[in-house]
Write a protein that holds these residues in place. Sequence first.
Motif, PDB file in Angstrom:
ATOM      1  N   ARG A   1       0.837  -1.207   0.000  1.00  0.00           N
ATOM      2  CA  ARG A   1       0.000   0.000   0.000  1.00  0.00           C
ATOM      3  C   ARG A   1       0.873   1.258   0.000  1.00  0.00           C
ATOM      4  O   ARG A   1       0.582   2.220  -0.727  1.00  0.00           O
ATOM      5  CB  ARG A   1      -0.928   0.004   1.209  1.00  0.00           C
ATOM      6  CG  ARG A   1      -1.863   1.202   1.238  1.00  0.00           C
ATOM      7  CD  ARG A   1      -2.656   1.299   2.512  1.00  0.00           C
ATOM      8  NE  ARG A   1      -1.795   1.506   3.676  1.00  0.00           N
ATOM      9  CZ  ARG A   1      -2.254   1.759   4.911  1.00  0.00           C
ATOM     10  NH1 ARG A   1      -3.558   1.804   5.132  1.00  0.00           N
ATOM     11  NH2 ARG A   1      -1.415   1.943   5.917  1.00  0.00           N
ATOM     12  N   THR A   2       1.944   1.256   0.778  1.00  0.00           N
ATOM     13  CA  THR A   2       2.870   2.393   0.782  1.00  0.00           C
ATOM     14  C   THR A   2       3.445   2.613  -0.614  1.00  0.00           C
ATOM     15  O   THR A   2       3.518   3.749  -1.102  1.00  0.00           O
ATOM     16  CB  THR A   2       4.007   2.140   1.787  1.00  0.00           C
ATOM     17  OG1 THR A   2       3.446   2.047   3.105  1.00  0.00           O
ATOM     18  CG2 THR A   2       5.024   3.261   1.761  1.00  0.00           C
TER      19      THR A   2
ATOM     20  N   LEU B   1       2.135   1.685  -3.438  1.00  0.00           N
ATOM     21  CA  LEU B   1       1.058   2.132  -4.328  1.00  0.00           C
ATOM     22  C   LEU B   1       0.822   3.637  -4.185  1.00  0.00           C
ATOM     23  O   LEU B   1       0.721   4.358  -5.191  1.00  0.00           O
ATOM     24  CB  LEU B   1      -0.227   1.361  -3.999  1.00  0.00           C
ATOM     25  CG  LEU B   1      -1.517   1.858  -4.668  1.00  0.00           C
ATOM     26  CD1 LEU B   1      -1.411   1.785  -6.189  1.00  0.00           C
ATOM     27  CD2 LEU B   1      -2.723   1.062  -4.167  1.00  0.00           C
ATOM     28  N   TYR B   2       0.724   4.129  -2.957  1.00  0.00           N
ATOM     29  CA  TYR B   2       0.456   5.549  -2.752  1.00  0.00           C
ATOM     30  C   TYR B   2       1.624   6.405  -3.265  1.00  0.00           C
ATOM     31  O   TYR B   2       1.417   7.460  -3.881  1.00  0.00           O
ATOM     32  CB  TYR B   2       0.206   5.840  -1.277  1.00  0.00           C
ATOM     33  CG  TYR B   2      -1.107   5.327  -0.726  1.00  0.00           C
ATOM     34  CD1 TYR B   2      -2.048   4.718  -1.556  1.00  0.00           C
ATOM     35  CD2 TYR B   2      -1.426   5.449   0.622  1.00  0.00           C
ATOM     36  CE1 TYR B   2      -3.245   4.247  -1.053  1.00  0.00           C
ATOM     37  CE2 TYR B   2      -2.633   4.986   1.140  1.00  0.00           C
ATOM     38  CZ  TYR B   2      -3.535   4.386   0.300  1.00  0.00           C
ATOM     39  OH  TYR B   2      -4.725   3.923   0.793  1.00  0.00           O
TER      40      TYR B   2
ATOM     41  N   ILE C   1      -2.323  -1.363   8.881  1.00  0.00           N
ATOM     42  CA  ILE C   1      -3.488  -2.153   8.474  1.00  0.00           C
ATOM     43  C   ILE C   1      -3.743  -3.196   9.556  1.00  0.00           C
ATOM     44  O   ILE C   1      -2.832  -3.933   9.947  1.00  0.00           O
ATOM     45  CB  ILE C   1      -3.245  -2.833   7.113  1.00  0.00           C
ATOM     46  CG1 ILE C   1      -2.974  -1.784   6.028  1.00  0.00           C
ATOM     47  CG2 ILE C   1      -4.440  -3.700   6.727  1.00  0.00           C
ATOM     48  CD1 ILE C   1      -2.581  -2.371   4.680  1.00  0.00           C
TER      49      ILE C   1
ATOM     50  N   LEU D   1      -6.283  -2.265  -2.045  1.00  0.00           N
ATOM     51  CA  LEU D   1      -5.285  -1.574  -1.215  1.00  0.00           C
ATOM     52  C   LEU D   1      -5.474  -0.062  -1.269  1.00  0.00           C
ATOM     53  O   LEU D   1      -5.272   0.635  -0.270  1.00  0.00           O
ATOM     54  CB  LEU D   1      -3.876  -1.939  -1.675  1.00  0.00           C
ATOM     55  CG  LEU D   1      -3.383  -3.344  -1.336  1.00  0.00           C
ATOM     56  CD1 LEU D   1      -2.012  -3.585  -1.953  1.00  0.00           C
ATOM     57  CD2 LEU D   1      -3.332  -3.560   0.176  1.00  0.00           C
ATOM     58  N   ALA D   2      -5.851   0.456  -2.444  1.00  0.00           N
ATOM     59  CA  ALA D   2      -6.060   1.899  -2.584  1.00  0.00           C
ATOM     60  C   ALA D   2      -7.105   2.397  -1.587  1.00  0.00           C
ATOM     61  O   ALA D   2      -6.967   3.484  -1.011  1.00  0.00           O
ATOM     62  CB  ALA D   2      -6.478   2.234  -4.015  1.00  0.00           C
TER      63      ALA D   2
END
Length: 465
Positions: free
Chosen positions: A22-23, A25-26, A235, A269-270
């Motif tokens: 997730r990190t 992705l962001y 999470i 995840l977004a």
Amino acid sequence: MTVVRTRFAPSPTGYLHLGGARTALYSWAFARHFGGTFILRIEDTDLERSTPEAVQAIIDGMQWLGLDHDEGPFYQMQRMDRYREVVGQMLEAGTAYQCYSSPEEVEAMRERMRAAGDKPRYDGTWRPEPGKTLPPVPAERKPVVRFKNPLDGEVTWDDVVKGTITIGNKELDDLVIARPDGTPTYNFCVAVDDWDMQITHVLRGDDHVNNTPRQINILRAIGAPLPLYGHLPMILGADGEKLSKRHGAVSVMDYPAQGYLPEAMLNYLARLGWSHGDDEVFSMQQFTAWFDLNNLIRSPAQFNPEKLNWINNQYIKQADNERLASLARPRMLAVGAEFNGNPALAPVLALMKERANTVNELADAAMLFYRDPTPEPALLAQHLTDAVKPALVQFAERCETVEWHRPALAAMVKEVLAANGIKMPQLAMPLRLILTGQLQTPAIDAVLELFDRDVILARVRKYLH
């Protein structure tokens, strides 16, 4: 406006976990939104725990998700000369100093402070100050290098997720930036890397909040600009505890093996820490167009497998059937699927994907077309009765000439039913058993269309003698 440069900087001490993904992705999406640069950096200075296998697992996970980096991967172990250069410059500038206190002496300092009710820290024995006399250098003891942290004042930054954070310098001691053998330590390497790589925005997990004031002070000491920091909440599992293996798969690369599509995982995840109104299902193009730092959520997100399954089902329903076939075929072959003489796989999956949450579920459901169709004798005797055999004979005759598409097949079946005075289940059940070996299948006209005419005729006539 500043050219955006973000980085994902995992330590290769294990797999790429969901929080790390997730990190990444962001950070990727923020760079893409602004036409910036996304950098992959492998922070591998923990030699005892870092492994080549873990590095490969991280790269594999990034590739599966499609999070392409513009620069890197850079490896900290390949930048040792640069770190030593900066350590030398800091010693020369007086922002760092050599400390000859042994580990036992440092622990004794901390014990005394704990006993006095103070925060345990290094007491500055070797910290040079005007008018201070330092102890004699112990013989044959190699020093560490410590950063000369400011004694007074505060470190304040406007965290793009958590808001303003302030930590007093009295809470921070003079951290070691180089070990006795000269190898640099984590916080120092990160600060130098972010400077050299011109990182403008650092998005990372909130377990790094305590590292940030140390890195800010080092960056200020070496005259480097400060990036903007954003610390993402962790999470949690559905039970509110930190996500771990007992909640199911934690490694990103467990998910392709379980039949999840990468675009579904990215979408899921977004939404674990960011929102755009009520939008639930969206492409990565939409996500990068929408993504900014204003809609990041401060509270921890909860991982919900049912929600992931629902999103994966949405993407399976949209997915190209040939692509699904390429994913399902190896799984089906592994459990004995026989493709020769049976329907093409892509149209079978097109028929069955509506209810499948994963590619694995879809592959399991499709197996009914690709295994031995021999029905159980008792079931066959129950459904292939003397009353229905004339209808089957007529069905086989009509199969020889009917146009082979679903509407024509459906019309033909209805005509056979009417001509023989029977209801749909009386003909459909034995046909399902003869063609697939089981009673539960999609609609019989859909099943008929998938098989070749010759296969249908051969299987039906086998039971009419």
